[in-house]
Design an enzyme around this catalytic site. Structure first.
Site, mmCIF file in Angstrom:
data_model
loop_
_atom_site.group_PDB
_atom_site.id
_atom_site.type_symbol
_atom_site.label_atom_id
_atom_site.label_comp_id
_atom_site.label_asym_id
_atom_site.label_seq_id
_atom_site.Cartn_x
_atom_site.Cartn_y
_atom_site.Cartn_z
ATOM 1 C CB SER A 93 -0.875 -0.148 1.313
ATOM 2 O OG SER A 93 -1.870 1.075 1.097
ATOM 3 C CG ASP A 132 -6.897 -2.737 -2.787
ATOM 4 O OD1 ASP A 132 -7.483 -1.586 -2.271
ATOM 5 O OD2 ASP A 132 -5.876 -2.993 -2.630
ATOM 6 C CG HIS A 134 -5.904 -2.357 1.175
ATOM 7 N ND1 HIS A 134 -5.031 -1.990 -0.103
ATOM 8 C CD2 HIS A 134 -5.359 -1.944 2.070
ATOM 9 C CE1 HIS A 134 -3.962 -0.916 0.171
ATOM 10 N NE2 HIS A 134 -4.194 -0.887 1.520
#
Length: 341
Positions: free
Chosen positions: A188, A283, A313
């Site tokens: 991320s 996600d 995610h």
């Protein structure tokens, strides 16, 4: 194990059909993908809780840390861990070094940055996953605790990531890194910083990584439509939370165009390190990760790309409760081993 953790783990061992019934009665399908039943239950429970966007950053860090401990696995006893400190542009940075137990001599290395939108997270966020990388990929992993916003806004995180990378390369012998086989990676926001480090090495002329490991990376903070819309309300990351992160991280929305914020905006990606890019099917960041993989490929960069279709995610922190997440992380470690060995 705490009582709450025991209850969550026991509940998630129920058959898929029961978990789906407890989550609303029908499997959650988006963009032709079906969410893992355990993740669907977590999503249903998460929807009943206050959004992170209602919290101040300090409280959000505490709440998120507690939630992750319910889902993450235990560190393997086959991993040695050592806390260290390295110099950063804004002061000392805490870091954690992982090595497979009993491995002597230099090993391929990985400088790793955790997820959290540049606002939340710490060395514990990806603690177990870094251990998995060290043990399964047979490498030494240096996890770096970069500064967080809003106490430190852009470009503090970028500066810390670049400084940590350069320090690791300069101190490879002391860290037990095999020179020439050191990668940079993260998930991320950490994937974002890793991509930025790889681009900065080319732009500024310092030692480039041998590999980029980008797990559901943020590559375009201004992204709209596509998975940002279709997956915009899926646990644990929503489009609203991404806006909340950006509001704390950036000084102004205009900074989203800067390649140091949105590496997808870099015009020339040729000559960058080979990349392993893994996205999650549920996600909002899925499409921008895939777009970065395609742009790298078009620039002649070697890319291994995969989407874990059934996962959301942050699955790197769900390996203790979601078997599919653990399998996905093991595959990532195998990819890293093949790339760095």
């Amino acid at each position: 194990m705490s009582l709450q953790k025991f209850i969550v783990r026991t509940l998630l061992k129920l058959p898929d059909s029961i978990l789906v019934k407890m989550s609303g009665g029908e499997p959650l399908a988006i963009d032709g993908r079906i969410l893992d039943a355990r993740c669907q239950l977590l999503a249903a429970q998460g929807a009943r809780q206050p959004s992170m966007t209602t919290l101040d950053p300090v409280t959000a860090r505490q709440v998120t840390s507690g939630g992750l401990k319910l889902l993450d696995d235990e560190l393997s006893p086959g991993v040695e861990v050592r806390d260290i400190t390295l110099p950063g542009p804004g002061g000392p940075l805490a870091a954690r070094l992982y090595r497979p137990r009993g491995e002597a001599g230099p090993l391929p290395g990985m400088v790793f940055f955790h997820f959290g939108g540049c606002v939340i997270g710490d060395l514990d966020t990806c603690h177990v996953f870094c251990g998995m990388l060290a043990e399964s990929a047979r490498c030494a992993v240096l996890s770096v605790d970069y500064r967080l916003a809003p106490e430190h806004k852009f470009p503090a995180q970028v500066e810390d990531a670049i400084a940590a990378w350069r320090w690791a390369v300069d101190n490879a012998d002391d860290l037990g890194f095999a020179r020439g086989r050191i990668g940079v990676g993260g998930d991320s926001a950490g994937g974002n910083l890793s991509a930025v480090v790889a681009q900065a090495a080319k732009r500024e002329g310092f030692t480039a990584p041998a590999l980029q490991l980008l797990i559901y990376p943020v590559t375009d903070w201004a992204a709209k439509g596509g998975s940002m819309e279709s997956c915009g309300n899926v646990y644990p990351l929503t489009a609203e939370i991404m806006d909340w992160f950006a509001g704390h991280y950036l000084n102004s929305a205009s900074e989203m165009a800067d390649p140091r914020v949105s590496p997808l905006n870099e015009a020339d990606l040729s000559g960058l390190a080979p990349a392993i890019i893994v996205t999650a099917g549920f996600d909002p960041l899925r499409d921008q990760g895939a777009a970065y993989a395609e742009k790298l490929k078009s620039a002649g960069v070697s890319v291994t790309y995969r989407c874990e279709d059934s996962l959301p995610h942050a699955f790197t922190a769900m390996t203790g409760a979601i078997p599919a997440a653990k399998r996905a992380c093991q595959k990532i470690a195998q990819d890293v081993e093949a790339a760095l060995h």
